[in-house]
Design an enzyme around this catalytic site. Structure first.
Site, PDB file in Angstrom:
ATOM      1  N   THR A 428     -12.658  11.170  66.446  1.00  0.00           N
ATOM      2  CA  THR A 428     -11.406  11.536  65.535  1.00  0.00           C
ATOM      3  C   THR A 428     -11.486  12.133  64.502  1.00  0.00           C
ATOM      4  OG1 THR A 428      -9.715   9.966  64.517  1.00  0.00           O
ATOM      5  CG2 THR A 428     -11.807   9.075  64.608  1.00  0.00           C
ATOM      6  N   HIS A 480     -21.754  -3.213  70.072  1.00  0.00           N
ATOM      7  CA  HIS A 480     -22.813  -3.734  69.937  1.00  0.00           C
ATOM      8  C   HIS A 480     -23.296  -4.610  71.012  1.00  0.00           C
ATOM      9  CE1 HIS A 480     -26.229  -4.360  67.408  1.00  0.00           C
ATOM     10  NE2 HIS A 480     -25.732  -4.588  66.241  1.00  0.00           N
TER      11      HIS A 480
END
Length: 509
Positions: A428, A480
């Site tokens: 982005t 994660h």
């Protein structure tokens, strides 16, 4: 216009066209714009309206000829899949829908988010071949590409009943007694296993609407194309082959250079505030609604971790200036995002475990051996993230071309659902808004997203001296569950290292 309750049997000679499922399992779509009005003449394959789903804006072609009888819904109305939206007077006996029931159309969509033209293309192929599609066991078909070698057989139509059939049992349901035009002759074989091209002035070549549009865009006459699809249908590959074999045409005037990928698409001017009105309520639907749901799901499903690094990109900026003068890159946009994308792809190659997804149902980590690189783009309808398929295999010129095409399509609001499915990682570019960095949220199903901040000149210690250097900040968010701190740090550090010393694009490859 009538409401959705008026979905019964059409009058004699009038055919209904139902709202198809233009994505994967979508249940509704909003009619953005009608391109026809009652009384207008329409032809097979003509686009009659534009609709917006939760994924993209899509144009719907009509699968038959006739006069528009009625538009069932106004612009701005959200319509359920399977509901008739337009009726057309074809001058023949009454039938069901031109696009078929949504349930019947669905198997053809199962290979991917096919465009709405698939519904029209299936009807055209079935009518032209004088066959009726088998309701069960159909082989999924990707729009314009034909089917595999083991294509499903179709049940031949029953001959029209004569006078001797007057005492026959009750007729079959309307969906099975739809009247088909005289079957078009299948092109003769040329001895090579493929059908020979249809001679100019002969029968209309068999091709689905998306393939006809592709041929028109490439300047290919379908009557000169050798069809390889089933029943003599021209496929996309046939059109591309014909275009490649054709003599070079006089090039069209050069179009303006595309803007940098992930630059915001042209935004509609905000409505002026009305005096005395303190609030304005805007319905949340379409792309914005889908984006909101996806971001909430991602934020509260995947445990996000974001790491940051600030890097000297002065050498990268110098390389960009040199690449702009390279004849091999003439005609494509060379900008910092191109080099960031290349650096990110190299970092993923060096750390392949980052390119994965989490399968909650089977409790498995799915490592991807390909990179579908998403590029976030702001459009008037909301944020879309189309992706470049198999980006890891593209050369720098190919990647530059793909980025330019991706952003140009997004700016026009024509990004297809297929272009937004299957992403593995995303970039982005918040720097185009003058922002230094951010903490981006993962796209659902992806493992990482890289935020690229603005490039600014600032004092920097270089070779023991404080000098003005071009500097940017990168931020990498990752899931994660899939990516621990060590792996995430390596990916981010490798991306920064390539941008600091772009010669590593060669030494690390």
């Amino acid at each position: 216009m009538t409401n959705s309750a008026q979905t019964g049997q059409a009058a004699a000679g009038v055919r209904e066209f139902k709202m198809p499922d233009v994505g994967e399992g979508l249940t509704e779509a909003e009619i953005l714009k009608w391109f026809v009005q009652p009384g207008d003449t329409v032809t097979d394959g003509q686009v009659v309206c534009e609709v917006e789903t939760a994924k993209a804006a899509v144009e719907l072609p009509i699968p038959f000829n006739g006069l528009v009888h009625e538009l069932r819904f106004d612009e701005g109305t959200t319509v359920d899949v399977g509901t008739p939206i337009i009726t057309v007077d074809t001058g023949g006996p009454a039938t069901g829908t031109g696009g078929g029931d949504a349930s019947a159309a669905q198997p053809a969509m199962e290979t991917g988010p096919a465009a709405a033209a698939e519904v029209a293309g299936e009807a055209e192929a079935a009518q032209a071949g004088g066959e009726e599609a088998e309701p069960e066991g159909r082989q999924p078909v990707l729009v314009g590409y034909g089917v595999g070698a083991s294509s499903t057989k179709r049940r031949p139509r029953k001959p029209a009943a004569g006078a001797a059939d007057a005492a026959a049992p009750a007729p079959a349901p309307a969906a099975e007694r739809a009247t088909a035009p005289t079957p078009a002759p299948v092109p003769a074989s040329n001895g090579s296993g493929a059908a020979a091209p249809v001679a100019p002035g002969g029968p209309r070549p068999l091709a689905k609407p998306p393939v006809r549009k592709l041929a028109k865009d490439l300047g290919v006459d379908l009557s000169t194309v050798t069809p390889t699809g089933p029943d003599g249908i021209v496929t996309r590959d046939d059109v591309h082959a014909a275009a490649a074999a054709a003599p070079a045409r006089t090039p069209a005037p050069a179009a303006p250079a595309p803007v940098a990928a992930a630059e915001p698409a042209a935004e509609a001017a905000p409505e002026p505030a009305v005096p005395g009105v303190r609030e304005t309520r805007i319905p949340v639907k379409g792309v914005r609604k889908a984006t909101a749901q996806a971001m909430v799901g991602s934020a509260f499903t995947a445990p996000h971790v974001t790491e940051f690094v600030t890097v000297d990109v002065t050498r990268t900026m110098k390389l960009i200036g040199q690449l702009k003068q390279d004849p091999e890159l003439a005609g494509v946009r060379v900008n910092p995002l191109l080099l960031v994308a290349k650096a990110f792809l190299l970092a993923i190659r060096r750390n392949p475990d980052v390119n994965a997804s989490w399968d909650e149902e089977h409790q498995e980590i799915v490592r991807k051996h390909y990179v579908n690189l998403g590029i976030a783009a702001a459009t008037p309808r909301g944020l879309v993230v189309p992706n470049i398929k198999d980006a890891q295999e593209k050369t720098l010129p190919e990647l530059a071309s793909a980025l330019g095409e991706l952003v140009g399509t997004a700016r026009e609001g024509k990004t297809s659902p297929a272009a937004m499915n299957g992403g593995t990682v995303t970039i982005t570019n918040v720097g185009v808004f003058g922002v230094d960095t951010g903490t981006p949220i993962l796209n659902p199903g992806e493992s990482a997203i890289l935020a690229f901040g603005r490039i600014r000149e600032q004092p920097w210690v270089h070779k023991g001296k404080v000098k003005p250097r071009h500097v940017t900040t990168l931020a990498l968010s990752f899931d994660h569950r899939l990516v621990d701190g060590e792996l995430g740090s390596k990916v981010l550090a490798d991306t920064a290292a390539v941008l600091e010393r772009p010669k590593r694009l060669m030494t690390w490859s």
